[in-house]
Design an enzyme around this catalytic site. Structure first.
Site, mmCIF file in Angstrom:
data_model
loop_
_atom_site.group_PDB
_atom_site.id
_atom_site.type_symbol
_atom_site.label_atom_id
_atom_site.label_comp_id
_atom_site.label_asym_id
_atom_site.label_seq_id
_atom_site.Cartn_x
_atom_site.Cartn_y
_atom_site.Cartn_z
ATOM 1 N N ARG A 51 0.797 -1.223 0.000
ATOM 2 C CA ARG A 51 0.000 0.000 0.000
ATOM 3 C C ARG A 51 0.833 1.278 0.000
ATOM 4 N NH1 ARG A 51 -2.685 -3.943 1.789
ATOM 5 N NH2 ARG A 51 -0.661 -4.412 2.668
ATOM 6 N N THR A 52 1.796 1.338 0.891
ATOM 7 C CA THR A 52 2.503 2.614 1.073
ATOM 8 C C THR A 52 3.253 2.995 -0.194
ATOM 9 O OG1 THR A 52 2.740 2.016 3.394
ATOM 10 C CG2 THR A 52 4.055 3.874 2.611
ATOM 11 N N LYS A 80 25.974 -4.468 -2.254
ATOM 12 C CA LYS A 80 27.442 -4.554 -2.401
ATOM 13 C C LYS A 80 28.154 -3.874 -1.243
ATOM 14 C CE LYS A 80 26.776 -3.685 -7.331
ATOM 15 N NZ LYS A 80 26.936 -2.585 -8.302
ATOM 16 N N ARG A 101 11.339 3.811 3.148
ATOM 17 C CA ARG A 101 11.009 2.871 4.227
ATOM 18 C C ARG A 101 12.267 2.086 4.536
ATOM 19 N NH1 ARG A 101 5.894 -1.128 4.391
ATOM 20 N NH2 ARG A 101 4.975 0.859 5.033
#
Ligand code: CP
Length: 313
Positions: A51-52, A80, A101
């Site tokens: 959703r976000t 990496k 996020r």
């Protein structure tokens, strides 16, 4: 640090929150408003999301911005060994706004310290999820007609659930009565209990999701037990199914009661609740689009209401 960044809901005053909600209302009525032509928004998701991320990207697209980013950090140079600092500094060279996020608490705050590009925290570990809170507040306002003097029951994983932490802090402006329903292992953390005490917020704690609690609530905010935050999977297994809301439990609930859930759900709301008019979680997620259109504009210093006087301050 860019002062338009949104790291925690505490960054916003009551007046700012109410103004963003008005902007969300504008975007619900005018979702395609291409005021961000020429802007680029990055969505950097170091942790899974449906959703976000998709609602932020849809919001940016509907505003006319372009979107770059990733939904799997494993495909980026962080795999990496590139540091978060270097990643943020690099992406800042390309875009006007970063939505991020991260699985670590404090990651969004840290990002604001290494760039002047505005950052919107789309969830940092079990800490905060302020854009979710804006859509939650918008949903509460739309369903209750007010944010003031409501009885809000939060159920489930109150320890790791960042959405309840952010919502609790935002509601300090609106004289709520809270009921916290959780097992001992997943109780509301001490810092948020202290926050309630310091802000004179009325609250009670319960281990039983009782009829009394349900029938005296205006909002029931169900949450998923956050499996990904547990270090011991056996501990998760012990608590994962303790609270389940089924339709028959709503028989004597208030007419104005609405069931919210940030989603995704696992077992905590039975499917038989979905057809109950008090179930609001899918519309709540839809409201996220309008709330995030407002938040993107806010982060870019654009007040959509200034040129649309019928929605004015
Ligand atoms: N509510 C919420 O944050 O959902 P996602 O994890 O799917 O983004």
């Amino acid at each position: 640090m860019n002062s338009n960044s949104l790291v925690t809901i505490a960054d916003l005053t009551k007046e700012q929150i109410l103004h963003i909600l008005k902007q969300a209302q504008f975007f619900e009525e005018h979702p395609n408003h291409r005021i961000l032509e020429g802007k680029v928004v990055a969505t950097l998701f170091f942790e899974p999301s449906t959703r976000t991320r998709l609602s932020f990207e849809t919001a940016a697209n509907r505003l006319g911005a372009r979107v770059i980013g990733f939904s799997d950090a494993g495909t980026t140079s962080s795999s990496k060994g590139e540091t978060l600092k270097d990643t943020i500094k690099m992406v800042s060279n390309y875009v006007d706004l970063i939505v991020m996020r991260h699985y670590l608490e404090g990651a969004a705050r840290y990002a604001t310290e290494v760039t002047d590009t505005p950052i919107i925290n789309a969830g940092d570990g079990s800490n905060q999820h302020p854009s979710q809170t804006i859509l939650d507040l918008y949903s509460i306002f739309k369903t209750q007609g007010t944010l003031e003097n409501l009885t809000i029951t939060m159920v489930g994983d109150l320890k790791y659930g960042r959405t309840v932490h952010s919502l609790l802090m935002a509601m300090r402006h609106f004289n709520p009565t809270f009921r916290f329903v959780a097992c001992d292992e997943l109780r509301m953390p001490r810092e948020y209990i202290e926050f309630c005490r310091n802000n004179n917020l009325s609250f009670t704690e319960h281990t039983d999701f009782s009829a009394d609690v349900i029938n005296s609530s205006d909002i029931i905010y169900m949450t998923r037990v956050q499996r990904e935050r547990f270090t011991d999977i056996l501990e998760y297994e012990k608590v994962k199914d303790l609270y389940n809301l089924c339709n028959s439990m709503l028989d004597n609930s208030r007419d104005n009661l609405r069931i919210l859930h940030p989603l995704p759900r696992v077992n905590e709301i039975s499917y038989d609740v979905d057809d109950n008019p008090k179930a609001y979680y899918f519309t709540q997620a839809k409201n996220g689009l309008y709330a995030r259109q407002a938040l993107i504009c806010n982060a870019l210093g654009i007040d959509i209401l200034k040129n649309n006087s019928e929605y004015g301050r």
